[in-house]
Design a protein around this motif. Structure first.
Motif, PDB file in Angstrom:
ATOM      1  N   TYR A 116     -28.109  18.778 -17.796  1.00  0.00           N
ATOM      2  CA  TYR A 116     -28.110  20.135 -18.094  1.00  0.00           C
ATOM      3  C   TYR A 116     -29.909  20.198 -19.077  1.00  0.00           C
ATOM      4  N   THR A 117     -30.707  19.758 -18.075  1.00  0.00           N
ATOM      5  CA  THR A 117     -32.088  19.827 -18.284  1.00  0.00           C
ATOM      6  C   THR A 117     -32.973  20.244 -17.122  1.00  0.00           C
ATOM      7  N   GLU A 118     -31.727  19.823 -15.773  1.00  0.00           N
ATOM      8  CA  GLU A 118     -32.933  20.338 -14.749  1.00  0.00           C
ATOM      9  C   GLU A 118     -31.604  22.367 -14.920  1.00  0.00           C
ATOM     10  N   PRO A 119     -32.716  22.810 -13.347  1.00  0.00           N
ATOM     11  CA  PRO A 119     -32.201  24.139 -13.764  1.00  0.00           C
ATOM     12  C   PRO A 119     -31.170  24.228 -12.523  1.00  0.00           C
ATOM     13  N   VAL A 120     -29.671  24.124 -13.221  1.00  0.00           N
ATOM     14  CA  VAL A 120     -28.759  23.795 -12.342  1.00  0.00           C
ATOM     15  C   VAL A 120     -27.692  25.430 -12.349  1.00  0.00           C
ATOM     16  N   THR A 121     -28.113  26.514 -11.042  1.00  0.00           N
ATOM     17  CA  THR A 121     -26.919  27.204 -11.628  1.00  0.00           C
ATOM     18  C   THR A 121     -25.343  27.295 -10.725  1.00  0.00           C
ATOM     19  N   LEU A 122     -25.464  28.407 -10.825  1.00  0.00           N
ATOM     20  CA  LEU A 122     -23.368  28.807 -10.903  1.00  0.00           C
ATOM     21  C   LEU A 122     -23.328  28.855  -9.130  1.00  0.00           C
ATOM     22  N   ARG A 153     -16.338  29.234 -21.891  1.00  0.00           N
ATOM     23  CA  ARG A 153     -17.757  29.801 -21.592  1.00  0.00           C
ATOM     24  C   ARG A 153     -17.782  30.208 -20.176  1.00  0.00           C
ATOM     25  N   ASN A 154     -18.538  31.512 -19.387  1.00  0.00           N
ATOM     26  CA  ASN A 154     -18.706  30.627 -18.367  1.00  0.00           C
ATOM     27  C   ASN A 154     -19.505  29.658 -17.643  1.00  0.00           C
ATOM     28  N   VAL A 155     -20.711  29.340 -17.283  1.00  0.00           N
ATOM     29  CA  VAL A 155     -21.557  28.072 -16.310  1.00  0.00           C
ATOM     30  C   VAL A 155     -22.385  28.506 -16.797  1.00  0.00           C
ATOM     31  N   THR A 156     -23.062  29.745 -17.344  1.00  0.00           N
ATOM     32  CA  THR A 156     -24.476  30.090 -17.388  1.00  0.00           C
ATOM     33  C   THR A 156     -24.493  29.600 -19.193  1.00  0.00           C
ATOM     34  N   ASP A 157     -23.641  29.771 -19.271  1.00  0.00           N
ATOM     35  CA  ASP A 157     -23.272  30.004 -21.197  1.00  0.00           C
ATOM     36  C   ASP A 157     -23.237  28.807 -21.543  1.00  0.00           C
ATOM     37  N   TYR A 158     -22.351  27.841 -20.863  1.00  0.00           N
ATOM     38  CA  TYR A 158     -22.161  26.722 -20.832  1.00  0.00           C
ATOM     39  C   TYR A 158     -22.662  25.346 -20.832  1.00  0.00           C
ATOM     40  N   MET A 159     -24.072  26.054 -20.072  1.00  0.00           N
ATOM     41  CA  MET A 159     -25.176  24.794 -19.949  1.00  0.00           C
ATOM     42  C   MET A 159     -26.064  25.290 -21.076  1.00  0.00           C
ATOM     43  N   LEU A 160     -26.270  26.258 -21.358  1.00  0.00           N
ATOM     44  CA  LEU A 160     -27.241  27.457 -22.192  1.00  0.00           C
ATOM     45  C   LEU A 160     -26.094  26.281 -23.923  1.00  0.00           C
ATOM     46  N   ILE A 213     -39.259  19.032 -28.341  1.00  0.00           N
ATOM     47  CA  ILE A 213     -37.622  19.329 -28.312  1.00  0.00           C
ATOM     48  C   ILE A 213     -37.168  19.870 -27.020  1.00  0.00           C
ATOM     49  N   ALA A 214     -38.219  21.260 -26.890  1.00  0.00           N
ATOM     50  CA  ALA A 214     -38.233  22.320 -26.737  1.00  0.00           C
ATOM     51  C   ALA A 214     -38.403  21.602 -24.899  1.00  0.00           C
ATOM     52  N   GLU A 215     -38.733  20.537 -24.386  1.00  0.00           N
ATOM     53  CA  GLU A 215     -39.160  20.326 -23.541  1.00  0.00           C
ATOM     54  C   GLU A 215     -37.708  19.490 -22.839  1.00  0.00           C
ATOM     55  N   MET A 216     -38.003  17.953 -24.265  1.00  0.00           N
ATOM     56  CA  MET A 216     -36.215  17.437 -23.381  1.00  0.00           C
ATOM     57  C   MET A 216     -35.216  18.245 -23.493  1.00  0.00           C
ATOM     58  N   ALA A 217     -34.946  19.518 -23.810  1.00  0.00           N
ATOM     59  CA  ALA A 217     -34.378  20.479 -23.610  1.00  0.00           C
ATOM     60  C   ALA A 217     -33.746  20.973 -22.178  1.00  0.00           C
ATOM     61  N   GLY A 218     -35.148  20.626 -21.963  1.00  0.00           N
ATOM     62  CA  GLY A 218     -35.420  21.691 -19.840  1.00  0.00           C
ATOM     63  C   GLY A 218     -36.233  23.126 -19.996  1.00  0.00           C
ATOM     64  N   TYR A 219     -37.119  23.214 -21.309  1.00  0.00           N
ATOM     65  CA  TYR A 219     -37.788  24.492 -21.367  1.00  0.00           C
ATOM     66  C   TYR A 219     -39.134  24.032 -22.025  1.00  0.00           C
ATOM     67  N   GLU A 220     -39.868  24.456 -20.813  1.00  0.00           N
ATOM     68  CA  GLU A 220     -41.628  24.085 -20.262  1.00  0.00           C
ATOM     69  C   GLU A 220     -42.291  24.815 -21.527  1.00  0.00           C
ATOM     70  N   ASP A 221     -41.807  26.237 -21.744  1.00  0.00           N
ATOM     71  CA  ASP A 221     -42.398  27.395 -22.309  1.00  0.00           C
ATOM     72  C   ASP A 221     -41.860  26.971 -23.857  1.00  0.00           C
ATOM     73  N   ILE A 222     -42.323  27.039 -24.765  1.00  0.00           N
ATOM     74  CA  ILE A 222     -42.074  27.687 -25.834  1.00  0.00           C
ATOM     75  C   ILE A 222     -41.586  27.812 -26.632  1.00  0.00           C
ATOM     76  N   THR A 223     -42.178  29.058 -26.245  1.00  0.00           N
ATOM     77  CA  THR A 223     -41.854  30.472 -26.755  1.00  0.00           C
ATOM     78  C   THR A 223     -40.696  31.558 -26.534  1.00  0.00           C
ATOM     79  N   TYR A 224     -40.013  31.057 -24.902  1.00  0.00           N
ATOM     80  CA  TYR A 224     -38.824  31.075 -24.301  1.00  0.00           C
ATOM     81  C   TYR A 224     -37.336  29.882 -25.423  1.00  0.00           C
ATOM     82  N   PHE A 225     -38.092  29.214 -25.691  1.00  0.00           N
ATOM     83  CA  PHE A 225     -37.463  28.157 -26.306  1.00  0.00           C
ATOM     84  C   PHE A 225     -36.656  28.754 -27.770  1.00  0.00           C
ATOM     85  N   TYR A 226     -38.226  29.126 -28.445  1.00  0.00           N
ATOM     86  CA  TYR A 226     -37.811  29.579 -29.815  1.00  0.00           C
ATOM     87  C   TYR A 226     -37.189  30.867 -29.578  1.00  0.00           C
TER      88      TYR A 226
END
Length: 353
Positions: free
Chosen positions: A262-268, A292-299, A320-333
């Motif tokens: 889930y921390t990787e950019p896995v796509t459908l 849920r669809n795949v994208t929503d489940y990963m989220l 926490i943002a980095e561990m959840a797979g988000y390098e951009d903390i603003t996007y994580f927020y």
């Protein structure tokens, strides 16, 4: 690669170390984790780490006892102590048993990476004294890019790509003069460790990889290449057979794969290709099964884990943002607030009341 082992009874603390370490640039990789000193000591002989990062207060065999036993049994291992308690007695234990550094929780990324660099320098100095001139590090650096490529090709189920990568790797090793048995032994160990990681991530039984292999395997580059290619290709073909020729798509396997990645950019598209179905079919049956669809489940996976980490105020929100797979903390927020209706900082404050 230099092998690092983490010992801490709190999973979030291990997660922070994994997120903050600049592993690739330092030429290091995490080979294992343990929740206490007893479990860690059992794994030392098998994994043979160069560096151990340990907490001090743990149930069972604590950090102080672990440091003492490592010092007695594995004196070449470099150790770093990470503790939530600014206790002079703990610091004395760390110094007595030659720990390279004593870091306080929450871990500061710069301090952690400085401590890791100091361990690396100490290991290189010890190797030079023995006259090996950091040879095993040179081998690890040569393998690093090929290991990344092997991981990619394996998860793509690309058998030809795996064969080509191993072939190119062995040619470069030979051109670099890495042909002696002791050198090829390291190559085999590192590549089998990677294969074990790949098998576990794809829900395959990796116990057979612990079986001993004959010395003839490392007597020549040709033997080593044949041995590694056989193991990788056989394992990959088994995985392809499991997925391709099943009468019915096993959605539990898809879900478990997502939970491990889930921390990787896995796509459908990637999931559908990996499980030999169309993305339209996968999307339809997955939503029918899990709502849920795949994208929503990963989220959802990322947000649930982020909320769990958020309950511990010692973990920085950036971590926490980095561990959840988000390098951009603003996007994580933004994603977190949309998912829970409240910003991470506000949720943390409300949990403290």
């Amino acid at each position: 690669m230099l092998k690092v082992f983490i010992v801490d009874d709190e999973s979030w603390a291990r997660d922070i170390i994994k997120a903050f370490g600049e592993w690739e640039s330092l030429g290091m990789e995490i080979v294992g984790e343990a929740e206490d000193g007893t479990e860690a000591l059992r794994m030392m002989e098998v994994l043979q780490p160069h560096i151990v990062i340990t907490d001090m207060r743990m149930p069972g065999t604590d950090g102080a006892a672990l440091l003492q036993q490592l010092n007695d049994q594995f004196p070449a291992i470099k150790t770093i102590v990470v503790s939530g308690y600014d206790d002079f007695q703990y610091a004395k234990h760390a110094l007595r048993f030659k720990a390279m550094d004593y870091l306080l929780k929450p871990v500061d990324p710069k301090e952690l990476n400085t401590a890791l660099q100091n361990c690396k320098s100490g290991l290189e100095a010890a190797q030079m004294e023995r006259g090996t001139l950091s040879l095993d590090l040179d081998i690890s650096y040569t393998l690093a890019s090929y290991k990344k490529l092997l991981k990619l090709r394996f998860n793509e189920l690309n058998t030809d790509g795996v064969k080509t990568t191993l072939d190119q790797m062995m040619k470069e090793l030979e051109q670099s003069g890495i042909t002696k048995a002791v050198m090829l032994e390291q190559v085999v160990q590192e590549l089998l460790l990677l294969l074990k990681e790949l098998m576990n991530a794809n829900s395959q039984d990796s116990d057979s990889l612990h079986a001993p292999y004959g010395h003839e395997i490392t007597q020549s580059g040709e033997n080593t290449a044949a041995f590694l290619t056989h193991h990788y290709v056989t394992t990959l073909e088994q995985l392809i057979q499991q997925r391709k020729f099943k009468n019915k798509l096993n959605l539990d396997e898809v879900r478990l794969y997502m939970e491990k990645h889930y921390t990787e950019p896995v796509t459908l598209e990637q999931l559908a290709r990996a499980f030999f179905v169309s993305k339209e079919y996968l999307s339809k049956v997955f939503k029918q099964e899990y709502g849920r669809n795949v994208t929503d489940y990963m989220l959802h996976l990322r947000m649930v884990k982020a909320k769990e980490w958020l309950m511990d105020e010692s973990i920085p929100i950036k971590a926490i943002a980095e561990m959840a797979g988000y390098e951009d903390i603003t996007y994580f927020y933004r994603v977190f607030k949309k998912h829970f209706g409240i910003a991470p900082g506000e949720m943390r404050k409300s949990s403290e009341v």
